[in-house]
Design an enzyme around this catalytic site. Structure first.
Site, PDB file in Angstrom:
ATOM      1  N   ASP A  90      13.642  31.568  44.440  1.00 22.89           N
ATOM      2  CA  ASP A  90      12.565  32.567  44.536  1.00 22.89           C
ATOM      3  C   ASP A  90      11.695  32.232  45.742  1.00 22.89           C
ATOM      4  O   ASP A  90      11.666  31.093  46.206  1.00 22.89           O
ATOM      5  CB  ASP A  90      11.715  32.582  43.250  1.00 22.89           C
ATOM      6  CG  ASP A  90      11.093  31.232  42.923  1.00 22.89           C
ATOM      7  OD1 ASP A  90      11.822  30.220  42.962  1.00 22.89           O
ATOM      8  OD2 ASP A  90       9.875  31.177  42.636  1.00 22.89           O
ATOM      9  N   GLU A 153       9.805  28.969  40.642  1.00 24.42           N
ATOM     10  CA  GLU A 153       9.043  27.814  41.100  1.00 24.42           C
ATOM     11  C   GLU A 153       7.707  28.244  41.699  1.00 24.42           C
ATOM     12  O   GLU A 153       6.695  27.568  41.541  1.00 24.42           O
ATOM     13  CB  GLU A 153       9.846  27.017  42.151  1.00 24.42           C
ATOM     14  CG  GLU A 153       9.287  25.633  42.453  1.00 24.42           C
ATOM     15  CD  GLU A 153       8.137  25.622  43.447  1.00 24.42           C
ATOM     16  OE1 GLU A 153       7.350  24.664  43.440  1.00 24.42           O
ATOM     17  OE2 GLU A 153       7.996  26.572  44.247  1.00 24.42           O
TER      18      GLU A 153
HETATM   19 ZN   LIG Z   1       9.416  25.414  47.011  1.00 21.14          ZN
END
Ligand SMILES: [Zn+2]
Length: 469
Positions: A90, A153
């Site tokens: 991501d 994340e």
């Molecule tokens: Zn990262």
């Protein structure tokens, strides 16, 4: 162990590596909850990026597994123990001001550009090719190696939460999602609110109607406003405010509206992990307000801010100042402040504490100190410190490999921030930003040097091979 020229193996695969990375970069994998669905809980782009890597791995002969469309893994090798390589696909939104297409994967002047080039798709692809090289060379492994692919994340870590609830925790491993050489110590991070409940207001000549500063726990606020109802002469007060600003080298302004005096103050923003790098607008404005004879509830709020928090970024005022050799000072950032006459007030704290700090005791001290002043603690959250001892075999191997591949000393780093590595039980952050390179993560025109991409791949390949013996 066989002696391999890792850099040569990487160079032979350079074109494929860059081309696969470009395809991954061209997927706009930004969190998109508005368009989430059952099989794409974080949105289509994120799902596509995860699937891209899983498909690639499957095609190359890895065991691929999708774990709830929030994470996945690619595995090779056999054995009892498991080595984890934790990456994420991501990215944060691209923002404005790009000189290239933020999802173009453009290569120019030795760099590959795109959102995610250095955080974390470039390092992810480096780690992927590292595993691919070992696989293609058919090198014998005594352990399993698993690339764990996260997809959240940049936001809430729902990926690793879900993954480790359902899947095995690696014995050891690393996350290529920060800096080289090796980050082995990260402070604990705790957010909480110190809250003053609303009380009956005693009517006085001067009253604090409202006060606001800051929106995020982990930033030093650069703006603060206070609204005062003020009967009597205002000129003196305004004069005092001007000289206060001047004395403290701050900018500010004021205006009067419906008989209420509005004070504004500009500070200097900084990351909450080092409050000394900024000037906390809210605390400075409270410092000014402390000179005024205000109602008792406001006074209680202001006094706490000024005596316990102002200029006490090591937690001295709260009685929790502490430091250790591994991670340095405990720090306290006051990131959010609000006070409303009818509702009481609060201070939103972001605290980063050393690995040897006794948080249980610390928390008790904070609660005690707050209650002595009529405050309570709410919304307490705590992310534990993370530390892998310098004598751990993992560190020894990573140091040796890094030094062999780069010719540079592999210093151990300790930081106040939190890296993805803390979601591994025993893991460190290992690259892929080399010392001396500008950190362009989350910036416009994010890029990664191709040269660094290749070097990181060679380092990861040797590291994974040696860890899996
Ligand atoms: Zn990262």
């Amino acid at each position: 162990m066989q002696k391999i020229d890792w850099m040569q193996e990487v160079n032979e695969r350079k074109d494929d590596l860059v081309s696969d990375l470009r395809q991954l970069l061209q997927i706009k994998s930004v969190l998109d909850e508005e368009n989430a669905s059952f099989d794409a809980p974080l949105g289509k782009g994120i799902k596509e990026a995860l699937q891209y890597l899983l498909n690639l791995g499957e095609k190359d002969g890895f065991i691929a597994k999708n774990v709830g469309n929030l994470a996945g893994h690619l595995e090779m090798g056999t054995g009892e123990e498991l080595i984890g390589v934790l990456c994420h696909v991501d990215v944060v939104p691209e923002g404005d001001g790009w000189s290239v297409d933020p999802y173009g994967g453009e290569v120019k002047e030795g760099k590959i550009y795109s959102r995610g080039a250095s955080d974390d798709k470039g390092p992810t692809m480096a780690a992927y090719y590292a595993m691919k090289i070992i696989k293609e060379l058919k090198l014998p492994l005594n352990k399993r190696v698993r690339m764990i692919i996260g997809t959240d994340e940049e936001s809430n870590w729902r990926c690793v939460d879900h993954y480790f609830k359902n899947e095995e925790m690696p014995t050891t491993g690393f996350a290529p999602d920060a800096d080289f050489p090796i980050i082995n110590a990260e402070k604990g991070i705790s957010d909480y609110d110190i809250v003053l409940p609303a009380k009956k207001i005693d009517q006085t000549n001067h009253m604090l109607i409202s006060f606001y500063s800051g929106r995020r726990y982990n930033m030093v606020p650069d703006h603060a406003t206070a609204v005062l109802s003020f009967s009597g002469e205002q000129t003196d007060l305004i004069q005092e405010y001007s000289s206060f600003l001047e004395k403290n080298e701050l900018k500010g302004s004021y205006f009067i509206e419906s008989g209420e005096l509005h004070l504004e103050l500009e500070g200097i923003s900084a990351h909450g992990m080092e409050p000394k790098n900024g000037k906390n607008a809210g605390l400075f404005l409270l410092k000014f307000l402390t000179q005024l004879e205000l109602d008792s509830q406001a006074k209680r709020y202001i006094d706490f801010g000024v005596h316990i928090l102002f200029n006490q970024s090591r937690g001295e005022g709260l009685g929790i100042d502490f430091k250790d050799e591994i991670t340095g000072d405990l720090t306290v950032n006051v990131g959010k402040m609000q006070y409303e006459q009818a509702n009481g007030g609060s201070f939103g704290i972001n605290m980063r504490y050393p690995v040897t700090f006794d948080m249980q005791k610390g928390k008790e001290t904070i609660i005690k100190k707050a209650s002595e002043h009529g405050f309570s603690i709410e919304n307490f959250s705590d992310s534990k410190p993370h530390h892998v001892d310098e004598n751990n075999a993992l560190i020894k191997i990573l140091q040796k490999v890094y030094e062999e591949q780069t010719g540079e000393k592999a210093e151990l780093l300790s930081i106040g921030g939190g890296t993805y590595a803390r979601s591994l039980k025993s893991g460190v952050a290992f690259g892929a930003l080399f010392p001396g390179r500008p950190d362009v993560m989350h910036q416009k025109d994010e890029y990664m040097f191709i040269e660094d991409l290749l070097k990181a791949t060679a380092i990861y390949a040797q590291a994974i091979y040696e860890l899996a013996q």
